[in-house]
Design a protein around this motif. Sequence first.
Motif, PDB file in Angstrom:
ATOM      1  N   VAL A  33       0.824  -1.216   0.000  1.00  0.00           N
ATOM      2  CA  VAL A  33       0.000   0.000   0.000  1.00  0.00           C
ATOM      3  C   VAL A  33       0.861   1.271   0.000  1.00  0.00           C
ATOM      4  CG1 VAL A  33      -1.473   1.342   1.562  1.00  0.00           C
ATOM      5  CG2 VAL A  33      -2.080  -1.010   0.998  1.00  0.00           C
ATOM      6  N   GLN A  37       2.844  10.331  -2.971  1.00  0.00           N
ATOM      7  CA  GLN A  37       2.179  10.951  -4.113  1.00  0.00           C
ATOM      8  C   GLN A  37       2.879  12.269  -4.415  1.00  0.00           C
ATOM      9  OE1 GLN A  37      -2.063  10.954  -3.783  1.00  0.00           O
ATOM     10  NE2 GLN A  37      -2.091   8.768  -3.414  1.00  0.00           N
ATOM     11  N   LEU A  44      -1.345  21.919 -19.272  1.00  0.00           N
ATOM     12  CA  LEU A  44      -2.695  21.400 -19.496  1.00  0.00           C
ATOM     13  C   LEU A  44      -3.366  20.915 -18.219  1.00  0.00           C
ATOM     14  CD1 LEU A  44      -4.701  20.898 -21.783  1.00  0.00           C
ATOM     15  CD2 LEU A  44      -3.655  18.669 -22.136  1.00  0.00           C
ATOM     16  N   GLU A  45      -2.623  20.205 -17.407  1.00  0.00           N
ATOM     17  CA  GLU A  45      -3.166  19.652 -16.165  1.00  0.00           C
ATOM     18  C   GLU A  45      -1.983  19.359 -15.247  1.00  0.00           C
ATOM     19  OE1 GLU A  45      -4.936  15.792 -16.724  1.00  0.00           O
ATOM     20  OE2 GLU A  45      -3.237  15.079 -17.886  1.00  0.00           O
ATOM     21  N   PRO A  82       0.405   8.593 -15.129  1.00  0.00           N
ATOM     22  CA  PRO A  82      -0.512   7.858 -16.022  1.00  0.00           C
ATOM     23  C   PRO A  82      -0.078   7.823 -17.490  1.00  0.00           C
ATOM     24  CG  PRO A  82      -1.753   9.242 -14.523  1.00  0.00           C
ATOM     25  CD  PRO A  82      -0.310   9.625 -14.362  1.00  0.00           C
ATOM     26  N   ASN A  83       0.707   8.780 -17.937  1.00  0.00           N
ATOM     27  CA  ASN A  83       1.122   8.814 -19.344  1.00  0.00           C
ATOM     28  C   ASN A  83       2.519   8.198 -19.476  1.00  0.00           C
ATOM     29  OD1 ASN A  83       2.549  10.095 -21.723  1.00  0.00           O
ATOM     30  ND2 ASN A  83       0.467  10.806 -22.083  1.00  0.00           N
ATOM     31  N   ARG A 168       2.282  10.298   8.217  1.00  0.00           N
ATOM     32  CA  ARG A 168       1.657  11.149   7.207  1.00  0.00           C
ATOM     33  C   ARG A 168       2.340  12.502   7.212  1.00  0.00           C
ATOM     34  NH1 ARG A 168      -3.010   8.402   9.094  1.00  0.00           N
ATOM     35  NH2 ARG A 168      -4.175   7.410   7.425  1.00  0.00           N
TER      36      ARG A 168
ATOM     37  N   HIS B  38     -11.587  12.893 -21.781  1.00  0.00           N
ATOM     38  CA  HIS B  38     -10.550  13.320 -20.837  1.00  0.00           C
ATOM     39  C   HIS B  38      -9.857  14.573 -21.369  1.00  0.00           C
ATOM     40  CE1 HIS B  38      -7.488  13.089 -17.822  1.00  0.00           C
ATOM     41  NE2 HIS B  38      -6.536  12.960 -18.714  1.00  0.00           N
ATOM     42  N   GLY B  40      -7.253  16.139 -20.208  1.00  0.00           N
ATOM     43  CA  GLY B  40      -5.807  16.237 -19.977  1.00  0.00           C
ATOM     44  C   GLY B  40      -5.058  15.471 -21.051  1.00  0.00           C
ATOM     45  N   TRP B  41      -3.807  15.107 -20.753  1.00  0.00           N
ATOM     46  CA  TRP B  41      -3.025  14.294 -21.680  1.00  0.00           C
ATOM     47  C   TRP B  41      -3.557  12.865 -21.706  1.00  0.00           C
ATOM     48  CZ3 TRP B  41      -0.302  17.345 -24.539  1.00  0.00           C
ATOM     49  CH2 TRP B  41       0.283  18.497 -24.019  1.00  0.00           C
ATOM     50  N   SER B  42      -3.281  12.146 -22.753  1.00  0.00           N
ATOM     51  CA  SER B  42      -3.703  10.742 -22.833  1.00  0.00           C
ATOM     52  C   SER B  42      -3.085   9.941 -21.693  1.00  0.00           C
ATOM     53  CB  SER B  42      -3.262  10.123 -24.161  1.00  0.00           C
ATOM     54  OG  SER B  42      -3.955  10.723 -25.214  1.00  0.00           O
ATOM     55  N   GLN B  43      -3.814   8.928 -21.263  1.00  0.00           N
ATOM     56  CA  GLN B  43      -3.323   8.083 -20.180  1.00  0.00           C
ATOM     57  C   GLN B  43      -3.196   6.639 -20.662  1.00  0.00           C
ATOM     58  OE1 GLN B  43      -6.327   8.730 -17.144  1.00  0.00           O
ATOM     59  NE2 GLN B  43      -5.187  10.446 -16.290  1.00  0.00           N
ATOM     60  N   ASN B  44      -2.069   6.017 -20.344  1.00  0.00           N
ATOM     61  CA  ASN B  44      -1.881   4.605 -20.665  1.00  0.00           C
ATOM     62  C   ASN B  44      -2.299   3.726 -19.494  1.00  0.00           C
ATOM     63  OD1 ASN B  44       0.466   6.309 -21.893  1.00  0.00           O
ATOM     64  ND2 ASN B  44      -0.016   4.667 -23.328  1.00  0.00           N
ATOM     65  N   ARG B  45      -2.372   4.344 -18.335  1.00  0.00           N
ATOM     66  CA  ARG B  45      -2.855   3.651 -17.135  1.00  0.00           C
ATOM     67  C   ARG B  45      -3.682   4.659 -16.353  1.00  0.00           C
ATOM     68  NH1 ARG B  45       2.756   4.816 -16.299  1.00  0.00           N
ATOM     69  NH2 ARG B  45       3.513   2.962 -17.326  1.00  0.00           N
ATOM     70  N   ASP B  52      -6.975   1.737   2.549  1.00  0.00           N
ATOM     71  CA  ASP B  52      -6.628   0.623   3.422  1.00  0.00           C
ATOM     72  C   ASP B  52      -7.492   0.735   4.682  1.00  0.00           C
ATOM     73  OD1 ASP B  52      -4.618  -1.590   4.117  1.00  0.00           O
ATOM     74  OD2 ASP B  52      -4.437  -0.255   5.828  1.00  0.00           O
ATOM     75  N   ILE B  57      -5.159   4.680   5.119  1.00  0.00           N
ATOM     76  CA  ILE B  57      -4.305   5.262   4.083  1.00  0.00           C
ATOM     77  C   ILE B  57      -4.996   5.152   2.721  1.00  0.00           C
ATOM     78  CG2 ILE B  57      -2.136   4.954   2.792  1.00  0.00           C
ATOM     79  CD1 ILE B  57      -0.816   4.098   5.371  1.00  0.00           C
ATOM     80  N   ALA B  58      -5.096   6.284   2.039  1.00  0.00           N
ATOM     81  CA  ALA B  58      -5.631   6.275   0.665  1.00  0.00           C
ATOM     82  C   ALA B  58      -4.459   6.016  -0.266  1.00  0.00           C
ATOM     83  CB  ALA B  58      -6.286   7.600   0.351  1.00  0.00           C
ATOM     84  N   PHE B  59      -4.564   4.980  -1.070  1.00  0.00           N
ATOM     85  CA  PHE B  59      -3.463   4.648  -1.971  1.00  0.00           C
ATOM     86  C   PHE B  59      -3.978   4.484  -3.398  1.00  0.00           C
ATOM     87  CE2 PHE B  59      -4.200   0.051  -2.522  1.00  0.00           C
ATOM     88  CZ  PHE B  59      -5.079  -0.189  -1.470  1.00  0.00           C
ATOM     89  N   THR B  60      -3.057   4.569  -4.333  1.00  0.00           N
ATOM     90  CA  THR B  60      -3.429   4.559  -5.750  1.00  0.00           C
ATOM     91  C   THR B  60      -2.956   3.278  -6.419  1.00  0.00           C
ATOM     92  OG1 THR B  60      -3.199   6.954  -5.788  1.00  0.00           O
ATOM     93  CG2 THR B  60      -3.198   5.843  -7.924  1.00  0.00           C
ATOM     94  N   TYR B  62      -3.251   1.282 -10.422  1.00  0.00           N
ATOM     95  CA  TYR B  62      -3.429   1.695 -11.816  1.00  0.00           C
ATOM     96  C   TYR B  62      -4.071   0.582 -12.631  1.00  0.00           C
ATOM     97  CZ  TYR B  62      -0.433   5.650 -10.726  1.00  0.00           C
ATOM     98  OH  TYR B  62       0.080   6.790 -10.175  1.00  0.00           O
TER      99      TYR B  62
END
Lengths: 206, 100
Positions: A33, A37, A44-45, A82-83, A168, B38, B40-45, B52, B57-60, B62
């Motif tokens: 976990v 971040q 753009l974003e 993500p990109n 944290r 979307h 923004g830019w294109s996303q591959n993931r 949790d 805990i907030a986790f990310t 993909y």
Amino acid sequence: MKTSLLICVTSLGLAASLAAAPISFDFKDPKGVNAIQFSLDSVLEPIAGTASGITGKVSFDPANPGATTGKINVATKSLVVPNSMMNGHLLGDGWLNAPANPEITFELTTLAGAKTANNVTSAIATGKFTLKGVTKEIKVPVTITYLPDAFGKRMNKPEIKGDLLVLRGEFTITRGDYGIQPGQNEDKVNTEIKLSLAVVGSAPKA
Amino acid sequence: MITGFRLMRKSAFRSILAAGALLTFVGSIGYWLAMGAHRGWSQNRVPVTQTDEVTGIAFTTYENRFVPGIDVLGAGVALAAFFFALSFMFRSPQPLPATP
């Protein structure tokens, strides 16, 4: 009689000292976990992503949270956005140069102004932050949550005893300070990088 | 006869390019809208936030899927504009005004 009393007192003293001893928490999370971040504004974003390759150890004494010490390491190659093209740029020579700088670290040196209530300690952590081979001392407001006997519950194995420690914190760095494109592309990508840390360390008891 | 054939071919090619431009334009906008628009830019993931339960805990995590962004939309519109501009190269020659 005197000998028995002496043994009894010594045993109690030893037990008390053991109970008050700092606990070492391992931040290589068995559930995967843990992540840091990061986000920086761009045209753009915001470019936002995570770094999940967290390891490190923190020594925490529930009776004396101010004495907390430790080091958190982040594997540079674990940074993900993500990109995929941006990801390549981020880890490449122009930005972090991950092969040459495999780790990002924060080494806690002091914890000032620690205030604890209900197992939650708020403090200002001062430490050495290393990014792209550049080390600087930074101050980070942190909260440390001590969760006694929560390890087994989290692992869905209540029979396993152990504690958890959740760290944290949020802080901002300037990329140019760490040799990341200093003075370049400032009109396209902001110079400030926001970092948000939420990680859990485990201390299973044998 | 040959000139007429060439004129017809030019005219047909121009129509094909114009239709292609329109299809590309509509197709790229439709694809972008259908895939989530979307901005923004294109996303591959695609990032997905989870929590949790024990630690809060907030986790990310993909999901490996492609989401087209403004860059894909822009490329589609630019390609459509290119086809449309190209179609003007195949204009039929205007007949000369009749001499008295």
